[in-house]
Design a protein around this motif. Sequence first.
Motif, PDB file in Angstrom:
ATOM      1  N   GLU A  53      40.097   0.612  13.780  1.00 53.66           N
ATOM      2  CA  GLU A  53      39.396   0.703  12.324  1.00 53.66           C
ATOM      3  C   GLU A  53      38.148   0.681  12.632  1.00 53.66           C
ATOM      4  O   GLU A  53      37.571   2.135  11.926  1.00 53.66           O
ATOM      5  CB  GLU A  53      38.950  -0.446  11.504  1.00 53.66           C
ATOM      6  N   SER A  54      37.861   1.154  14.022  1.00 57.07           N
ATOM      7  CA  SER A  54      36.183   1.698  14.854  1.00 57.07           C
ATOM      8  C   SER A  54      36.481   3.388  15.038  1.00 57.07           C
ATOM      9  O   SER A  54      35.120   3.339  15.710  1.00 57.07           O
ATOM     10  CB  SER A  54      35.301   0.845  15.356  1.00 57.07           C
ATOM     11  N   LEU A  55      37.837   4.066  14.736  1.00 59.98           N
ATOM     12  CA  LEU A  55      37.184   5.192  15.864  1.00 59.98           C
ATOM     13  C   LEU A  55      36.415   6.474  15.517  1.00 59.98           C
ATOM     14  O   LEU A  55      36.364   6.655  16.491  1.00 59.98           O
ATOM     15  CB  LEU A  55      39.534   5.640  15.645  1.00 59.98           C
ATOM     16  N   VAL A  56      36.377   6.037  14.076  1.00 60.89           N
ATOM     17  CA  VAL A  56      35.633   7.626  13.429  1.00 60.89           C
ATOM     18  C   VAL A  56      34.084   7.392  14.838  1.00 60.89           C
ATOM     19  O   VAL A  56      32.928   7.969  14.473  1.00 60.89           O
ATOM     20  CB  VAL A  56      35.480   7.490  12.468  1.00 60.89           C
ATOM     21  N   TYR A  57      33.944   5.358  13.546  1.00 59.61           N
ATOM     22  CA  TYR A  57      32.462   5.359  14.338  1.00 59.61           C
ATOM     23  C   TYR A  57      32.307   5.978  16.308  1.00 59.61           C
ATOM     24  O   TYR A  57      31.958   6.785  16.487  1.00 59.61           O
ATOM     25  CB  TYR A  57      31.708   3.670  14.552  1.00 59.61           C
ATOM     26  N   PHE A  58      33.885   5.879  16.683  1.00 54.23           N
ATOM     27  CA  PHE A  58      33.666   5.918  18.041  1.00 54.23           C
ATOM     28  C   PHE A  58      33.219   7.603  18.343  1.00 54.23           C
ATOM     29  O   PHE A  58      32.142   7.718  19.533  1.00 54.23           O
ATOM     30  CB  PHE A  58      34.796   5.545  18.738  1.00 54.23           C
ATOM     31  N   VAL A  59      33.980   8.667  17.686  1.00 55.67           N
ATOM     32  CA  VAL A  59      34.337   9.498  17.703  1.00 55.67           C
ATOM     33  C   VAL A  59      32.497   9.775  17.424  1.00 55.67           C
ATOM     34  O   VAL A  59      32.372  10.995  17.456  1.00 55.67           O
ATOM     35  CB  VAL A  59      35.123  10.296  16.873  1.00 55.67           C
ATOM     36  N   LEU A  60      32.077   9.802  16.269  1.00 59.34           N
ATOM     37  CA  LEU A  60      30.398   9.883  16.303  1.00 59.34           C
ATOM     38  C   LEU A  60      29.706   9.758  17.526  1.00 59.34           C
ATOM     39  O   LEU A  60      28.987  10.646  17.320  1.00 59.34           O
ATOM     40  CB  LEU A  60      30.420   9.377  14.710  1.00 59.34           C
ATOM     41  N   ILE A  61      29.556   8.890  18.251  1.00 62.13           N
ATOM     42  CA  ILE A  61      28.843   8.188  19.185  1.00 62.13           C
ATOM     43  C   ILE A  61      29.051   9.151  19.946  1.00 62.13           C
ATOM     44  O   ILE A  61      28.247  10.207  20.605  1.00 62.13           O
ATOM     45  CB  ILE A  61      29.141   6.970  19.170  1.00 62.13           C
ATOM     46  N   VAL A  62      30.544   9.433  20.520  1.00 58.14           N
ATOM     47  CA  VAL A  62      30.696  10.168  21.443  1.00 58.14           C
ATOM     48  C   VAL A  62      30.144  11.900  21.420  1.00 58.14           C
ATOM     49  O   VAL A  62      29.752  12.286  22.318  1.00 58.14           O
ATOM     50  CB  VAL A  62      32.474  10.462  21.978  1.00 58.14           C
ATOM     51  N   ALA A  63      29.734  12.244  19.851  1.00 59.75           N
ATOM     52  CA  ALA A  63      30.029  13.224  19.784  1.00 59.75           C
ATOM     53  C   ALA A  63      28.049  13.944  19.577  1.00 59.75           C
ATOM     54  O   ALA A  63      27.359  14.699  20.138  1.00 59.75           O
ATOM     55  CB  ALA A  63      30.009  14.142  18.393  1.00 59.75           C
ATOM     56  N   GLY A  64      27.420  12.749  19.308  1.00 59.10           N
ATOM     57  CA  GLY A  64      25.918  12.828  19.242  1.00 59.10           C
ATOM     58  C   GLY A  64      26.095  12.584  21.276  1.00 59.10           C
ATOM     59  O   GLY A  64      25.302  13.391  21.332  1.00 59.10           O
ATOM     60  N   LEU A  65      26.674  11.802  21.928  1.00 63.17           N
ATOM     61  CA  LEU A  65      26.425  12.263  23.630  1.00 63.17           C
ATOM     62  C   LEU A  65      26.659  13.222  23.991  1.00 63.17           C
ATOM     63  O   LEU A  65      25.698  13.938  25.043  1.00 63.17           O
ATOM     64  CB  LEU A  65      27.221  10.714  24.324  1.00 63.17           C
ATOM     65  N   LEU A  66      27.457  14.152  23.069  1.00 65.38           N
ATOM     66  CA  LEU A  66      28.184  15.231  24.201  1.00 65.38           C
ATOM     67  C   LEU A  66      26.570  16.290  23.465  1.00 65.38           C
ATOM     68  O   LEU A  66      26.650  17.259  24.407  1.00 65.38           O
ATOM     69  CB  LEU A  66      29.147  16.115  23.419  1.00 65.38           C
ATOM     70  N   VAL A  67      26.029  15.751  22.277  1.00 61.50           N
ATOM     71  CA  VAL A  67      24.947  16.888  22.090  1.00 61.50           C
ATOM     72  C   VAL A  67      23.394  16.550  23.128  1.00 61.50           C
ATOM     73  O   VAL A  67      23.222  18.325  23.389  1.00 61.50           O
ATOM     74  CB  VAL A  67      24.967  16.933  20.703  1.00 61.50           C
ATOM     75  N   ILE A  68      23.430  15.658  23.096  1.00 58.59           N
ATOM     76  CA  ILE A  68      22.528  15.091  24.144  1.00 58.59           C
ATOM     77  C   ILE A  68      22.858  15.857  25.909  1.00 58.59           C
ATOM     78  O   ILE A  68      21.459  16.123  25.781  1.00 58.59           O
ATOM     79  CB  ILE A  68      22.291  13.509  24.214  1.00 58.59           C
ATOM     80  N   PHE A  69      24.031  15.619  25.376  1.00 58.40           N
ATOM     81  CA  PHE A  69      24.090  16.094  27.329  1.00 58.40           C
ATOM     82  C   PHE A  69      23.991  18.123  27.355  1.00 58.40           C
ATOM     83  O   PHE A  69      23.478  18.196  28.166  1.00 58.40           O
ATOM     84  CB  PHE A  69      25.521  16.069  27.526  1.00 58.40           C
ATOM     85  N   ILE A  70      24.185  18.057  25.619  1.00 61.84           N
ATOM     86  CA  ILE A  70      24.211  20.007  26.054  1.00 61.84           C
ATOM     87  C   ILE A  70      23.060  19.887  26.130  1.00 61.84           C
ATOM     88  O   ILE A  70      22.619  20.763  26.691  1.00 61.84           O
ATOM     89  CB  ILE A  70      24.917  20.608  24.918  1.00 61.84           C
ATOM     90  N   THR A  71      22.347  19.601  25.130  1.00 60.27           N
ATOM     91  CA  THR A  71      20.552  19.503  25.375  1.00 60.27           C
ATOM     92  C   THR A  71      19.707  19.576  26.720  1.00 60.27           C
ATOM     93  O   THR A  71      19.334  20.598  27.093  1.00 60.27           O
ATOM     94  CB  THR A  71      20.014  19.135  23.870  1.00 60.27           C
ATOM     95  N   GLY A  72      20.493  18.568  27.159  1.00 59.71           N
ATOM     96  CA  GLY A  72      19.615  17.994  28.328  1.00 59.71           C
ATOM     97  C   GLY A  72      20.275  19.106  29.041  1.00 59.71           C
ATOM     98  O   GLY A  72      19.691  19.713  30.310  1.00 59.71           O
TER      99      GLY A  72
END
Length: 482
Positions: free
Chosen positions: A37-56
């Motif tokens: 049931e929490s898969l959507v939140y997990f995908v959003l967290i991973v997407a946010g981390l990916l944006v941070i990684f790319i920016t960094g």
Amino acid sequence: MFETKRLHPAAIIFNLIKTVREFLFAIILGFITFRDESLVYFVLIVAGLLVIFITGNVLTWYRYTYRVEDNELRIEYGVFIRKKRYISKNRIQSIDLTSGVIHRILKLTKVQIETAGTGMSAEASLSAVKLAEGEALRQELKTGRTQQADKGDIAEESAEPIYPSDTICFKRLFIAGTTSGGIGVIMALAVAAFSELEQFIPDSFYDNTVEWVIGLGFIFMIVLTVFLLLLLWLLGIAGTMIKYGNFTITKNDQELLITRGLLEKKQLTIPLRRIQAVGIQESMIRQPLGYVTVFAEIAGGSMDKGEDFSSILFPIMKRDEVEEFLGTFLPEYSGIQSELTPLPKRARKFYLMRSMIPFLLIVAAVGIFFPTFIWAPLILLLVGGLVLGWLRHKDGGFSLEGTRLTIRHRVLSRNTIMMYHKRIQAFEKKQHKLQKVQQMASMRLSIVGKMGAGTHFTIKDLEETHTDELSDWYSLRSQGSN
């Protein structure tokens, strides 16, 4: 090359891949934990981390600059905290160029610079620069001082020196692959990968598949096993040929330059002064065929080089070609001693007993879990243990020739190691009670190895008088020195 430069923009991608790889286990673990049931939140967290990684990584790339100035490589990096690293040309020990598949497509290379103080990683690593720029940088850093020549100097210049080089043919490369023993490594990786993937396979599918395979019969299972072993063997051949394809070794004034690799092209630099010992390795398969591998133990290096810094100087050659090879590339190590001082005959029983211990453990394990098949490890014990112990005793020995010591020992492969007195850092004599009764002793030699740590060579159950002779040679007592 004095102007300030940045890495190629592809470095952003390489660094991003490296960052994702470091967090891959955590991502997989998070997916398993929150896949319901929490898969959507997990995908959003991973997407946010990916944006941070790319920016960094973009900011890191933009803030990373390098230049050569005043006989130094000067690197400046850091997003919030600015750091500067100056590496003098005089401290640089080796400069290696590595080009992976993506590097080669984009005509890029990775430059790794190591100094005498290099530890867990290279002193400096430029993850992506243009190939021509990387070669120019290496040439610039290898030059001890800026060359100034006037017209008179140019007129007096002689032709470019011709340096000796050697390559490996396709036939030898194929033999290296077929006799490399890479099947064991691939099999271990395959088992580890299957054990990890098993948890993602539905239980019903897994059970049905196992029942189906068992139902096909004993003959089919044998054929399937042979097919899988053949496939792993072919993969081992392919891996060796990809790793050592286009192998070339060239000797310059003060270094050896090794180029190898079909997919990932590597150019390794080995300063001659950092070679601590030269060895000849003969595996169980290659020895009867007359083939050997020539390698060198190198002082220093980093974890970045992995196995490469216990450097293979030539992957495979005939045993009778080694002398000519050493005479060309390392003449101080030529003149191989074929007749060594052997181990005493009374030491054989100790070698036989030590070699049987692993097989005894196999017998115990099989006897507990599979008592019906106890005869199989018993045969291995009698044949494998006795043969291996006999070979270890037969092949052990040493030879002294002035300041050079040659030792030979075997674990599975037979290794002949040649080293000079000045390279040996420590000598240790060991003697347990049984050895003392038999007037025997073991010796342990240490040289400087990878990352500055010690590399050790041990020969067990020598004549005690021979061990004392080697001790006197190491301490210079045999020459009357204090």
